[in-house]
Design a protein around this motif. Structure first.
Motif, PDB file in Angstrom:
ATOM      1  N   MET A  13      -3.895   5.114   4.190  1.00  0.00           N
ATOM      2  CA  MET A  13      -4.734   6.040   4.955  1.00  0.00           C
ATOM      3  C   MET A  13      -6.222   5.697   4.751  1.00  0.00           C
ATOM      4  SD  MET A  13      -5.230  10.119   4.539  1.00  0.00           S
ATOM      5  CE  MET A  13      -6.263   9.915   3.123  1.00  0.00           C
ATOM      6  N   ILE A  14      -6.576   5.427   3.523  1.00  0.00           N
ATOM      7  CA  ILE A  14      -7.987   5.106   3.230  1.00  0.00           C
ATOM      8  C   ILE A  14      -8.379   3.792   3.908  1.00  0.00           C
ATOM      9  CG2 ILE A  14      -9.560   4.435   1.353  1.00  0.00           C
ATOM     10  CD1 ILE A  14      -7.992   6.478  -0.407  1.00  0.00           C
ATOM     11  N   LYS A  15      -7.519   2.797   3.792  1.00  0.00           N
ATOM     12  CA  LYS A  15      -7.841   1.493   4.391  1.00  0.00           C
ATOM     13  C   LYS A  15      -7.911   1.592   5.917  1.00  0.00           C
ATOM     14  CE  LYS A  15      -5.789  -1.256   0.665  1.00  0.00           C
ATOM     15  NZ  LYS A  15      -4.923  -2.373   0.300  1.00  0.00           N
ATOM     16  N   LEU A  16      -6.977   2.357   6.486  1.00  0.00           N
ATOM     17  CA  LEU A  16      -6.964   2.511   7.938  1.00  0.00           C
ATOM     18  C   LEU A  16      -8.206   3.271   8.416  1.00  0.00           C
ATOM     19  CD1 LEU A  16      -5.149   1.735  10.312  1.00  0.00           C
ATOM     20  CD2 LEU A  16      -3.930   3.898  10.026  1.00  0.00           C
ATOM     21  N   THR A  17      -8.625   4.234   7.619  1.00  0.00           N
ATOM     22  CA  THR A  17      -9.852   4.984   7.955  1.00  0.00           C
ATOM     23  C   THR A  17     -11.029   4.022   8.083  1.00  0.00           C
ATOM     24  OG1 THR A  17      -9.037   6.926   6.784  1.00  0.00           O
ATOM     25  CG2 THR A  17     -11.419   6.819   7.183  1.00  0.00           C
ATOM     26  N   HIS A  18     -11.168   3.168   7.095  1.00  0.00           N
ATOM     27  CA  HIS A  18     -12.306   2.234   7.130  1.00  0.00           C
ATOM     28  C   HIS A  18     -12.163   1.233   8.276  1.00  0.00           C
ATOM     29  CE1 HIS A  18     -14.082   3.855   3.571  1.00  0.00           C
ATOM     30  NE2 HIS A  18     -12.991   3.649   2.856  1.00  0.00           N
ATOM     31  N   TYR A  19     -10.963   0.753   8.498  1.00  0.00           N
ATOM     32  CA  TYR A  19     -10.756  -0.222   9.582  1.00  0.00           C
ATOM     33  C   TYR A  19     -11.146   0.404  10.929  1.00  0.00           C
ATOM     34  CZ  TYR A  19      -8.320  -3.372  12.809  1.00  0.00           C
ATOM     35  OH  TYR A  19      -8.005  -4.233  13.837  1.00  0.00           O
ATOM     36  N   ILE A  20     -10.675   1.615  11.154  1.00  0.00           N
ATOM     37  CA  ILE A  20     -10.974   2.281  12.427  1.00  0.00           C
ATOM     38  C   ILE A  20     -12.473   2.585  12.540  1.00  0.00           C
ATOM     39  CG2 ILE A  20     -10.659   4.460  13.683  1.00  0.00           C
ATOM     40  CD1 ILE A  20      -7.691   4.355  12.831  1.00  0.00           C
ATOM     41  N   ASP A  56       0.837  -1.211   0.000  1.00  0.00           N
ATOM     42  CA  ASP A  56       0.000   0.000   0.000  1.00  0.00           C
ATOM     43  C   ASP A  56       0.870   1.260   0.000  1.00  0.00           C
ATOM     44  OD1 ASP A  56      -2.208  -1.643   0.320  1.00  0.00           O
ATOM     45  OD2 ASP A  56      -2.358  -1.324   2.495  1.00  0.00           O
ATOM     46  N   ASN A  57       0.466   2.263  -0.774  1.00  0.00           N
ATOM     47  CA  ASN A  57       1.140   3.558  -0.625  1.00  0.00           C
ATOM     48  C   ASN A  57       0.463   4.330   0.507  1.00  0.00           C
ATOM     49  OD1 ASN A  57      -1.204   4.633  -1.613  1.00  0.00           O
ATOM     50  ND2 ASN A  57      -0.337   5.404  -3.523  1.00  0.00           N
ATOM     51  N   ASN A  58       0.950   5.536   0.784  1.00  0.00           N
ATOM     52  CA  ASN A  58       0.407   6.285   1.927  1.00  0.00           C
ATOM     53  C   ASN A  58      -1.079   6.565   1.793  1.00  0.00           C
ATOM     54  OD1 ASN A  58       3.493   7.919   2.122  1.00  0.00           O
ATOM     55  ND2 ASN A  58       2.613   6.718   3.785  1.00  0.00           N
ATOM     56  N   LEU A  59      -1.465   7.021   0.609  1.00  0.00           N
ATOM     57  CA  LEU A  59      -2.867   7.382   0.417  1.00  0.00           C
ATOM     58  C   LEU A  59      -3.749   6.141   0.588  1.00  0.00           C
ATOM     59  CD1 LEU A  59      -4.973   9.505  -0.355  1.00  0.00           C
ATOM     60  CD2 LEU A  59      -4.559   8.941  -2.771  1.00  0.00           C
ATOM     61  N   GLY A  60      -3.305   5.046  -0.004  1.00  0.00           N
ATOM     62  CA  GLY A  60      -4.073   3.809   0.099  1.00  0.00           C
ATOM     63  C   GLY A  60      -4.166   3.332   1.533  1.00  0.00           C
ATOM     64  N   GLU A 113       3.089   9.539   9.338  1.00  0.00           N
ATOM     65  CA  GLU A 113       1.892  10.338   9.619  1.00  0.00           C
ATOM     66  C   GLU A 113       0.956  10.389   8.415  1.00  0.00           C
ATOM     67  OE1 GLU A 113       5.003  11.459   9.859  1.00  0.00           O
ATOM     68  OE2 GLU A 113       5.133  12.508   7.928  1.00  0.00           O
ATOM     69  N   ALA A 114       1.523  10.169   7.226  1.00  0.00           N
ATOM     70  CA  ALA A 114       0.679  10.223   6.029  1.00  0.00           C
ATOM     71  C   ALA A 114      -0.259   9.017   5.940  1.00  0.00           C
ATOM     72  CB  ALA A 114       1.545  10.285   4.778  1.00  0.00           C
ATOM     73  N   ASP A 115      -0.007   7.980   6.728  1.00  0.00           N
ATOM     74  CA  ASP A 115      -0.913   6.819   6.749  1.00  0.00           C
ATOM     75  C   ASP A 115      -2.154   7.068   7.607  1.00  0.00           C
ATOM     76  OD1 ASP A 115       0.776   5.334   5.181  1.00  0.00           O
ATOM     77  OD2 ASP A 115       1.646   4.178   6.827  1.00  0.00           O
ATOM     78  N   LEU A 116      -2.111   8.138   8.405  1.00  0.00           N
ATOM     79  CA  LEU A 116      -3.195   8.350   9.373  1.00  0.00           C
ATOM     80  C   LEU A 116      -4.432   8.956   8.720  1.00  0.00           C
ATOM     81  CD1 LEU A 116      -1.048   9.809  12.290  1.00  0.00           C
ATOM     82  CD2 LEU A 116      -2.138   7.556  12.218  1.00  0.00           C
ATOM     83  N   PRO A 117      -5.612   8.526   9.146  1.00  0.00           N
ATOM     84  CA  PRO A 117      -6.838   9.133   8.630  1.00  0.00           C
ATOM     85  C   PRO A 117      -6.819  10.634   8.878  1.00  0.00           C
ATOM     86  CG  PRO A 117      -7.334   7.170   9.901  1.00  0.00           C
ATOM     87  CD  PRO A 117      -5.871   7.421  10.067  1.00  0.00           C
ATOM     88  N   LEU A 118      -7.149  11.416   7.846  1.00  0.00           N
ATOM     89  CA  LEU A 118      -7.061  12.875   7.941  1.00  0.00           C
ATOM     90  C   LEU A 118      -7.860  13.438   9.103  1.00  0.00           C
ATOM     91  CD1 LEU A 118      -7.226  14.241   4.279  1.00  0.00           C
ATOM     92  CD2 LEU A 118      -5.415  14.598   5.980  1.00  0.00           C
ATOM     93  N   ALA A 119      -9.102  12.989   9.223  1.00  0.00           N
ATOM     94  CA  ALA A 119     -10.001  13.573  10.216  1.00  0.00           C
ATOM     95  C   ALA A 119      -9.565  13.300  11.650  1.00  0.00           C
ATOM     96  CB  ALA A 119     -11.412  13.049   9.995  1.00  0.00           C
ATOM     97  N   LYS A 120      -8.723  12.291  11.830  1.00  0.00           N
ATOM     98  CA  LYS A 120      -8.348  11.901  13.195  1.00  0.00           C
ATOM     99  C   LYS A 120      -6.848  12.053  13.433  1.00  0.00           C
ATOM    100  CE  LYS A 120     -11.728   8.306  14.342  1.00  0.00           C
ATOM    101  NZ  LYS A 120     -11.935   8.409  15.768  1.00  0.00           N
TER     102      LYS A 120
END
Lengths: 792, 176
Positions: free
Chosen positions: A708-715, A702-706, A736-743
């Motif tokens: 981040m998106i996957k982690l967002t859904h998992y959380i 996974d790249n950072n954007l990917g 830090e780029a892996d982290l969901p933006l909103a959180k």
């Protein structure tokens, strides 16, 4: 000039005959052959061992005895050895392998029957046509290294599949394999050849029977027990092999009978009938079979093969429903009338002199079935055949229940039938109506009732109101995913910006009713996952509607795009799901696929966020489909009945040594996050399942954007369904780029306070903590020979 | 009139009638015996399923947690446990039995594996199959204090009526 197989003479040289046997391609641009074309049992053993080292098999015996030979029974409890020397672990591995093999044999047997039939009907030179693609048979090409062009080219492919099945079956004999881990490798082999067999089956029928060819907008058809107009003669087909039924549809078209007869089906024959002709209707999944027969609505039943009830003749005889069996895998002790006159057969069936017949001449089936069903409907009506109890009988039956609970103990789901009976006596049918969807229609409750109450009939009678409303829509099976779709979507999938592919497949032995698969699909579609489905699950997904009365198939597109819902088709269409991941490797990543299974599986496992879900998996075929996915590096989740398959491949996230990968650029070893964490696992309920699905879409590539998106859904899914931030989310963070933006800020604080990571708060950057940093050029692989400069 | 004496050893037949694993099936135990057995465990682990969140059962989970027994929350039980302020760790049950089978697993607290597992609040057939892993491939003691008889446990209650089940759990807790 096209060179074909056959015999030729040359003008002027009458004494010379030229025989051309197998024609092999001589294209100059033929891609190179990989290291394992048509692998035998040990051909991919090294790959299996890599998988099994990380995902150690865990066994859950359903029986502690071995009764394979006359030495036994042997008690293997506690991993003891039996008289032949096999221990519990190896025996369970053998049992799981045998089930996988049974599933593979069912699909391959189906494929062989269809292939023989279609070659006879259309000729071996009939071209393969699955839609716009340069890779017509991805699984076949990856496993065997050949590129079939005609349906006849599949003959040696099935020869290979059948040889592997025979060799694998031989290893289950006493005194052969004794190692659990090698039985697992063999099971993985069986799963892989199953996908070859399935691919053959579906490609030949798509090519010959004009089924949709990679068609995203394949027609919508009706599905549900409530869609059938029972005032017309009802012809019901059950099974998986559409060969005979195509003749019925042809006859009905030729004679304008589709308005006069309700042609409907249950299980995968329903999928394939509607792929051939969308005028046919889909009653529903396997769990509807006994329920629908008991309804008394069908006037004639045609069976072919697989997933047909063994008690068919007893059930149908009671209701004077004739049965025509069209495939020698299911013959019920019936007489073979294939050579008899159609009118004679109709006479004997209509009179009830014979409850059913075998008919292997499909031209006759085509003509006889419509004629017979039109004759049967008035006969059955005149006889006043009623299947379900009357209102008065219903009250009497419910009142005769003593609440002993025998039905509950007999029910595989433990449904509280006794409470529903009690409520029904008081005039409250809601418990039965709720129970109806959860009931898998097996009829074990009938057998157990000491008062001889036909419990299933009572359930169905009480649920007539909801059954009448069972009217949904199903998008007919589209077949493969096209090359253009892969080109468009592949990059999103590999980079992770499409969060993943969730393949909802298999049977309807759901723990809490069919609504689960609808809700699972809906949630993942709303989150832009690609949801792929097939078989019974595909039907059940179409059974429910939103507030505006629309099913998911009407609300979401059918292309291979984020947030789309694809029905590939019947059981054998599952091969197109694994084929899609192979196509991503071939088209997007430009990997050579011919005879190159290990490299492709390695790519799929590390790059493509796909997960299989057999939520109601009950058959051996569901296990073989899942095991084939596993060998290709695709994790699979089972419902709570899943441990009855006897083994799983869970991962151990805490064991760091299991999560080392190589960088193909230089062979360096990297300790990575556990992704995918499990290869084969189960979940207790839908709430537990949802975050697990999201987690199993993480991949080391996974790249950072990917990420981040996957982690967002998992959380989000964990918080929604389990009420907590998952306790392992941080191990999937590489920067830090892996982290969901909103959180992001909130999560950085947790990383610092609870996990001791160092954060630069001015720049909101992670300075120390992650197990590894992101390297966009990282080329993860489990296979040393794929590393630059490797000599293996 | 005095309440009828509770006997949790009665009706010790598999709740799923055909779930007869083999010669070794759980010993049906009285609630007092189950409680004493748990109290003697050196490293017990309470494994709860989704039904542990049911009224009447959740209080027992709380009591056992307060007595110092760590709680593994499987299925979707964690949500209710957290709402009730009960300390628990989410784990997938299938994965958990594979961890328990691993002699190198350090447990949830990093102090090592567990010698006794206590099952409560599970989907019957699911837990039964996964108990069979522990029964056949580990030395870990398995005790089921669920409502239905579990043949793959080492010790289990027989099939109980709902009221008797809660009474039995109270008796278990009283021994801790």
């Amino acid at each position: 000039m096209v060179i074909k197989k056959g015999k030729f003479t040359i003008e002027g040289l009458e004494n010379v005959q030229i025989n051309i046997g197998k024609v092999t391609s001589s294209d100059e641009d033929e891609e190179p052959q990989g290291p394992t074309p048509a692998p035998d049992i040990h051909g991919l053993r090294d790959w299996d061992m890599r998988l099994l080292k990380r995902y150690e098999p865990v066994y859950s015996p359903i029986c502690d005895l071995c009764c394979y030979c006359t030495y036994g029974k042997c008690d293997l409890t506690g991993n003891k050895e039996g008289a032949c020397g096999i221990n519990m672990e190896a025996h369970q591995a053998r049992e799981a392998m045998l089930r996988t093999l049974t599933g593979a044999a069912a699909h391959a047997g189906h494929g062989r029957h269809l292939l023989n039939h279609l070659i006879k009907r259309f000729g071996a030179d009939h071209p393969i046509d699955v839609g716009p693609t340069n890779i017509k048979a991805p699984v076949t090409q990856t496993v065997l290294g050949i590129k079939p062009e005609t349906i006849g080219d599949f003959v040696p492919v099935l020869d290979y599949v059948e040889e592997q099945i025979t060799q694998l079956l031989a290893t289950t004999h006493i005194g052969q394999e004794g190692s659990a881990i090698d039985f697992e490798s063999k099971a993985l082999h069986a799963g892989m050849v199953d996908h070859v067999g399935m691919e053959v089956s579906d490609i030949i029928q798509i090519s010959c029977l004009d089924m949709p060819k990679s068609q995203a907008d394949a027609p919508l058809v009706d599905v549900g027990m409530g869609i059938i107009d029972s005032t017309k003669p009802v012809l019901l087909c059950i099974g998986h092999n559409v060969a005979a039924v195509t003749y019925i549809m042809d006859y009905m078209e030729e004679h304008d009978l589709f308005d006069k007869i309700e042609l409907a089906a249950i299980c995968c024959t329903a999928h394939d009938m509607t792929r051939v002709n969308p005028k046919a209707k889909v009653v529903g999944s396997l769990s509807k079979q006994l329920k629908y027969i008991r309804s008394g609505i069908p006037d004639l039943i045609i069976v072919d093969e697989q997933c047909i009830r063994a008690d068919m003749m007893r059930e149908t005889s009671k209701l004077h429903i004739p049965v025509i069996a069209t495939n020698d895998k299911v013959m019920y002790g019936l007489p073979d009338r294939s050579k008899d006159d159609i009118d004679d057969i109709i006479r004997d069936l209509a009179s009830g002199d014979q409850p059913g017949v075998l008919l292997f001449d499909y031209e006759k089936v085509g003509e006889l079935a419509p004629k017979l069903v039109m004759k049967m409907a008035p006969i059955r009506k005149e006889k006043g055949i009623t299947a379900l109890p009357s209102d008065e009988e219903f009250k009497k039956l419910a009142s005769s229940c003593t609440q002993c609970g025998a039905c509950v103990i007999g029910c595989p789901q433990g449904l509280e039938i006794d409470k529903a009976m009690e409520a029904a006596v008081e005039g409250n049918l809601t418990l039965f109506e709720e129970l109806h969807d959860k009931c898998i229609g097996c009829g074990r409750c009938d057998v157990e009732c000491p008062k001889n109450i036909p419990v299933l009939d009572v359930i169905e009678k009480a649920s007539q109101k909801v059954i009448r409303e069972e009217k949904g829509k199903l998008r007919t099976g589209r077949g493969q995913v096209g090359d253009a779709e892969i080109r468009e979507e592949g990059v999103n999938l590999v980079m992770g910006t499409t969060p993943g592919v969730v393949a909802i497949i298999g049977c309807p032995n759901y723990p809490d009713g069919s609504r689960d698969v609808y809700e699972i699909a809906e949630e993942m579609l709303q989150r832009s996952y690609i949801v792929v489905t097939s078989g019974c699950s595909a039907m059940d997904i179409g059974m429910f509607k939103d507030d505006e009365g629309k099913t998911l198939y009407e609300r979401y597109g059918g292309g291979f795009l984020k947030g789309n819902l694809l029905n590939t088709g019947s059981c054998v269409s599952n091969a197109h799901i694994t084929a899609t991941t192979i196509k991503v490797a071939a088209i997007f990543a430009r990997r050579d696929i011919s005879g190159n299974f290990e490299e492709i599986a390695d790519y799929v496992m590390n790059r493509i966020g796909a997960v299989g879900l057999a939520w109601g998996g009950s058959t051996q075929k569901a296990l073989s489909i899942g095991t084939g996915c596993n060998r290709l590096g695709i994790p699979v989740v089972l419902g709570p009945h899943g441990p009855k398959y006897r083994r799983a491949y869970p991962g151990k996230a805490y064991d760091k040594d299991k999560w080392n990968l190589l960088d193909a650029r230089d062979g360096s070893v990297h300790n990575v996050e556990p992704a995918p964490e499990h290869l084969l696992i189960s979940a207790e309920n839908k709430a537990e399942l949802m975050p697990l699905l999201a987690k199993l879409c993480f991949r080391p590539g996974d790249n950072n954007l990917g990420r981040m998106i996957k982690l967002t859904h998992y959380i989000e899914l964990s918080e929604k369904y389990l009420g907590v931030l998952p306790d392992d989310w941080h191990i999937y963070v590489r920067s830090e780029a892996d982290l969901p933006l909103a959180k992001r800020e909130e999560l950085l604080k947790i990383l610092e306070e609870e996990h001791g990571w160092k954060i630069d708060w001015d720049r909101k950057k992670i300075l120390e903590g992650p197990a590894r940093m992101v390297d966009i050029s990282f080329q993860p692989t489990n296979v040393p020979r794929l590393c630059k400069g490797a000599v293996e | 009139m005095a309440a009828k004496e509770l006997d949790t050893t009665r009706n010790a037949v598999p709740f799923d009638k055909a779930n007869i694993p083999g010669p070794k099936m759980a010993k049906a135990v009285k609630a007092v015996v189950a409680g004493k057995f748990i109290s003697k465990a050196k490293r017990p682990l309470l494994i709860v399923g989704t039904a542990a969140g049911d009224d009447g059962v959740i209080e027992i989970v709380r009591s056992m947690s307060e007595k110092g027994i760590p709680v593994a929350a499987t299925g979707s039980s964690l949500k209710r446990l957290k709402e009730e302020g009960i300390d628990a760790t989410y784990v997938n049950l299938h994965a958990l039995v594979s961890y328990l089978k691993d002699p190198d697993w350090k447990g949830f607290d990093g102090k090592g594996g567990y010698d006794t597992t206590i099952f409560l609040g599970h989907t019957y057939y699911y837990a039964s199959q996964l108990m069979s892993t522990l029964k056949n491939f580990t030395k870990i003691k398995v005790i089921s204090i669920d409502r239905h008889y579990h043949p793959n446990a080492g010790q289990s209650f027989g099939n109980l009526k709902p009221d008797d089940f809660i009474r039995a759990l109270d008796v278990v807790v009283a021994q801790l």
